[in-house]
Design a protein around this motif. Structure first.
Motif, mmCIF file in Angstrom:
data_model
loop_
_atom_site.group_PDB
_atom_site.id
_atom_site.type_symbol
_atom_site.label_atom_id
_atom_site.label_comp_id
_atom_site.label_asym_id
_atom_site.label_seq_id
_atom_site.Cartn_x
_atom_site.Cartn_y
_atom_site.Cartn_z
ATOM 1 N N THR A 199 11.295 -6.548 34.812
ATOM 2 C CA THR A 199 9.875 -5.935 34.141
ATOM 3 C C THR A 199 8.938 -7.216 33.954
ATOM 4 O O THR A 199 7.689 -6.959 34.070
ATOM 5 C CB THR A 199 10.444 -5.438 32.711
ATOM 6 N N GLN A 200 9.520 -8.344 33.253
ATOM 7 C CA GLN A 200 8.587 -9.420 33.364
ATOM 8 C C GLN A 200 7.915 -9.752 34.265
ATOM 9 O O GLN A 200 6.740 -10.114 34.214
ATOM 10 C CB GLN A 200 9.414 -10.717 32.543
ATOM 11 N N ALA A 201 8.770 -9.570 35.710
ATOM 12 C CA ALA A 201 8.019 -10.286 36.847
ATOM 13 C C ALA A 201 6.920 -9.027 37.171
ATOM 14 O O ALA A 201 5.841 -9.583 37.836
ATOM 15 C CB ALA A 201 9.102 -10.502 38.013
ATOM 16 N N ALA A 202 7.345 -7.965 36.977
ATOM 17 C CA ALA A 202 6.306 -7.060 37.363
ATOM 18 C C ALA A 202 4.817 -6.956 36.679
ATOM 19 O O ALA A 202 3.679 -6.867 37.002
ATOM 20 C CB ALA A 202 6.748 -5.450 37.341
ATOM 21 N N LEU A 203 5.170 -7.295 35.289
ATOM 22 C CA LEU A 203 3.933 -7.617 34.504
ATOM 23 C C LEU A 203 3.051 -8.660 35.055
ATOM 24 O O LEU A 203 1.838 -8.675 34.961
ATOM 25 C CB LEU A 203 4.494 -7.928 33.155
ATOM 26 N N ALA A 204 3.706 -9.623 35.537
ATOM 27 C CA ALA A 204 2.878 -10.840 36.140
ATOM 28 C C ALA A 204 2.664 -10.768 37.653
ATOM 29 O O ALA A 204 1.986 -11.490 38.271
ATOM 30 C CB ALA A 204 3.768 -12.221 36.061
ATOM 31 N N GLU A 205 2.769 -9.357 38.006
ATOM 32 C CA GLU A 205 2.371 -8.912 39.548
ATOM 33 C C GLU A 205 3.097 -9.690 40.654
ATOM 34 O O GLU A 205 2.717 -10.391 41.412
ATOM 35 C CB GLU A 205 0.870 -9.217 39.687
ATOM 36 N N THR A 206 4.558 -9.940 40.302
ATOM 37 C CA THR A 206 5.284 -10.813 41.353
ATOM 38 C C THR A 206 6.659 -10.142 41.257
ATOM 39 O O THR A 206 6.918 -9.014 40.766
ATOM 40 C CB THR A 206 5.454 -12.396 40.917
ATOM 41 N N ALA A 207 7.552 -10.781 42.097
ATOM 42 C CA ALA A 207 9.004 -10.240 42.160
ATOM 43 C C ALA A 207 9.892 -11.200 41.997
ATOM 44 O O ALA A 207 9.825 -12.690 42.310
ATOM 45 C CB ALA A 207 9.023 -9.622 43.328
ATOM 46 N N ILE A 208 10.990 -11.082 41.589
ATOM 47 C CA ILE A 208 12.261 -12.070 41.487
ATOM 48 C C ILE A 208 12.516 -12.577 42.914
ATOM 49 O O ILE A 208 12.903 -11.589 43.748
ATOM 50 C CB ILE A 208 13.455 -11.547 40.486
ATOM 51 N N ALA A 209 12.691 -13.791 43.318
ATOM 52 C CA ALA A 209 13.095 -14.254 44.409
ATOM 53 C C ALA A 209 14.689 -13.937 44.951
ATOM 54 O O ALA A 209 15.452 -13.922 43.708
ATOM 55 C CB ALA A 209 13.197 -15.600 44.468
ATOM 56 N N PRO A 210 15.023 -13.381 46.028
ATOM 57 C CA PRO A 210 16.403 -12.949 46.214
ATOM 58 C C PRO A 210 17.340 -14.259 45.621
ATOM 59 O O PRO A 210 18.465 -13.818 45.404
ATOM 60 C CB PRO A 210 16.488 -12.912 47.463
ATOM 61 N N ASP A 211 17.023 -15.255 46.396
ATOM 62 C CA ASP A 211 17.942 -16.437 45.666
ATOM 63 C C ASP A 211 17.429 -17.283 44.544
ATOM 64 O O ASP A 211 17.846 -18.380 44.392
ATOM 65 C CB ASP A 211 17.929 -17.529 46.898
ATOM 66 N N GLY A 212 16.577 -16.565 43.697
ATOM 67 C CA GLY A 212 16.171 -17.206 42.371
ATOM 68 C C GLY A 212 17.359 -17.349 41.563
ATOM 69 O O GLY A 212 18.547 -16.960 41.746
ATOM 70 N N ARG A 213 17.071 -18.332 40.338
ATOM 71 C CA ARG A 213 17.887 -18.476 39.471
ATOM 72 C C ARG A 213 18.264 -17.588 38.541
ATOM 73 O O ARG A 213 17.133 -16.877 38.085
ATOM 74 C CB ARG A 213 17.841 -19.993 38.863
ATOM 75 N N VAL A 214 19.467 -17.350 37.978
ATOM 76 C CA VAL A 214 19.549 -16.436 36.768
ATOM 77 C C VAL A 214 18.748 -16.773 35.635
ATOM 78 O O VAL A 214 18.338 -16.129 35.091
ATOM 79 C CB VAL A 214 21.246 -16.315 36.739
ATOM 80 N N PHE A 215 18.867 -17.911 35.350
ATOM 81 C CA PHE A 215 18.003 -18.395 34.117
ATOM 82 C C PHE A 215 17.011 -19.379 34.692
ATOM 83 O O PHE A 215 17.268 -20.411 35.131
ATOM 84 C CB PHE A 215 19.022 -19.053 33.047
ATOM 85 N N SER A 216 15.881 -19.113 34.271
ATOM 86 C CA SER A 216 14.770 -19.940 34.896
ATOM 87 C C SER A 216 13.451 -19.859 33.644
ATOM 88 O O SER A 216 13.251 -18.843 32.988
ATOM 89 C CB SER A 216 14.274 -19.065 36.105
ATOM 90 N N PRO A 217 12.822 -20.856 33.905
ATOM 91 C CA PRO A 217 11.617 -21.165 33.046
ATOM 92 C C PRO A 217 10.429 -20.250 33.670
ATOM 93 O O PRO A 217 9.418 -19.832 32.822
ATOM 94 C CB PRO A 217 11.263 -22.459 32.755
#
Length: 531
Positions: free
Chosen positions: A309-327
């Motif tokens: 939801t937070q990524a969608a608000l920023a008009e982006t998406a979570i990277a498939p190999d993204g970190r579970v906890f990230s700034p």
């Protein structure tokens, strides 16, 4: 230094020089220094005196024997030079090497750095460890002022007289010992020395493990405070349930988190040096798969949805190999380990506690062990090497607690012990004692008659004189048999009156009924109750 004399006896190896002070210096060629490539000599100075010449010859003979037997140091290098070479060739992780360098720079170089490797011995290292245990500033008992800053300045109340403080952790001395051990072992491999002087010293004692996990009440308060921020709360929760190390908590990727199969793969960790961070192997260089409970899976699903939801608000998406906890919103970067530690400490400080993040790892381990989980399973979840040896050593107190619960479960399956505890706490056996003495034989026969119901409650026992006559013993022996029955609570007896059978409620467990009537004299059976 002016040479005033010297001699050689025949083709004797080495030489003894007489110095201007009257002292004698023994010198012997011992090969080429592998470090500098120069000629290496063994040297020792003998103080002047009437026996100086004799002592010098003894030293020279010792040098010759050491060279012949290849026991002499082959270099005049100092410990500083050895440490430089050791660190240059050391093949370990960057963080481990940095810890080694810091330990050597702080404790080894100031005290032993200028000492020649060939002059080190067990006494030197024992004294060195004593200094470390006494004062972290290595003052050696000297008085001085600890200034607030280095260089010229105007002193104030912060510039105080030095007070000796030992190293905060005894494990630091162990680290110093292992750095020295590794360097001196390499020196032996390189033929710098032929005897490892550290083996002659007493190694520092291993510190007693003292993990201090949060109590259940403290853990509940930590979770409640952490979940004011969902992402931070999930990280703290995962630290509690998995027991992962700080760097391992910063490293997991979404593609290594399998929520459908309720498992998390831990393959790497995040290391940090100042502001620089990088991904590396885990501490034990072992990957592991950790099973997750249903509640943790539910929290992670909710957290994933929150991140999307937070990524969608920023008009982006979570990277498939993204970190579970990230700034970052797209989770392409990892958290800094120091940031996680500092935030946890601040949170605990607000709760009124002085705690660090690693205690959550202790909490996970102790809760699992206390609930009866096998030590090997706990070791696997924590990533301990050694098949559970480390886990058993660190958490032995909680293993003992689990062992106590196991003992309680075993007690319910054990047969009843043939012991009765009276009101005063005294133990009394319910077994019939073996009749080895005459009085025991009489007591056993009477006890059997009582247990079989031949002598019932209120029945009088035969007189002492009659028992003595029948068993052909003294009256005192027969009286002692009655006393044994009285002590066991089977009869009542008072001065001047014959003994009477007591309450049978105590009798039932005193003997085996199958053998109770064996060898009971007929005169005893014929007794009747007191009318």
């Amino acid at each position: 230094m002016k040479r005033t004399g010297g001699w050689r006896e025949g083709r004797q190896r080495g030489e003894i020089e007489q110095l201007a002070s009257g002292a004698l210096r023994v010198k012997l060629y011992a090969g080429v220094d592998p470090l500098s490539g120069r000629r290496h000599y063994l040297r020792e100075t003998i103080p002047p005196g009437p026996k100086a010449e004799t002592e010098a010859k003894k030293v020279l003979a010792r040098f010759v024997n050491e060279v012949n037997e290849r026991r002499n140091p082959r270099t005049s290098a100092t410990l500083n030079q050895l440490m430089d070479r050791y660190l240059e060739l050391l093949d370990v992780d960057t963080t481990t090497k940095q810890r080694y360098e810091g330990t050597i720079r702080t404790h080894v170089r100031p005290l032993l750095g200028q000492t020649r490797v060939g002059r080190l011995d067990g006494e030197t290292f024992d004294s060195f460890y004593k200094i470390l245990r006494t004062c972290r500033a290595h003052c050696g008992g000297k008085k001085f002022i600890e200034h607030r800053v280095a260089g010229p300045h105007e002193c104030n109340e912060k510039c105080r007289a030095h007070k000796c403080k030992p190293l905060a952790a005894s494990s630091t001395i162990r680290k110093v010992h292992w750095c020295l051990s590794g360097a001196l072992k390499d020196a032996m491999r390189w033929k710098w020395i032929t005897v490892n002087p550290l083996e002659q010293a007493e190694p520092p004692k291993a510190p007693t493990p003292d993990p201090k996990p949060p109590t259940p009440a403290e853990a509940a308060a930590i979770v409640n405070r952490a979940f004011k921020d969902l992402s931070w709360g999930v990280l703290v929760w995962l630290a509690m349930t998995t027991g992962a190390r700080r760097g391992e908590l910063c490293a997991p990727r979404w593609d290594l988190l399998d929520l459908d199969n309720a498992s998390l793969w831990i393959r790497t960790a995040i290391a940090q040096d100042g502001s620089k961070t990088w991904e590396k192997d885990t501490k034990t260089h072992q990957q592991r798969r950790i099973a997750l409970d249903a509640e943790t899976v539910g929290l992670l699903r909710a957290y994933r949805q929150h991140c999307e939801t937070q990524a969608a608000l920023a008009e982006t998406a979570i990277a498939p190999d993204g970190r579970v906890f990230s700034p970052s919103v797209d989770h392409t970067t990892w958290l800094k380990p120091s940031t996680v530690s500092q935030r946890y400490r601040r949170m605990c400080t607000k709760l009124g506690w002085d705690m660090h993040l690693h205690q959550l790892r202790h909490y996970s381990a102790t809760e699992l062990i206390s609930s009866g989980v096998d030590v090997r399973t706990v070791a696997g979840r924590l990533g301990h090497s050694g098949g559970g040896t480390t886990t058993l050593r660190v958490y032995s107190a909680w293993v003992s607690e689990a062992d106590q619960r196991a003992a309680k479960q075993l007690t319910g399956r054990m047969p009843q012990a043939p012991i009765v505890i009276d009101g005063e706490g005294n133990a009394r056996t319910t077994l019939v004692p073996e009749a080895e003495n005459p009085y025991q034989k009489i007591a056993a026969d009477l006890r059997g008659a009582i247990a079989a119901g031949v002598l019932r409650i209120g029945y009088r026992l035969p007189p002492v004189t009659e028992l003595a006559s029948r068993y052909n013993v003294a009256a005192g022996t027969a009286h002692r048999a009655i006393s044994e029955l009285k002590k066991a609570g089977l009869v009542k007896a008072s001065r001047g009156r014959r003994a009477v059978v007591a309450d049978p409620m105590i009798i039932a467990s005193k003997t085996n009924e199958s053998s109770s009537t064996r060898n009971v004299p007929g005169d005893i059976i014929q007794q009747r109750p007191n009318s």
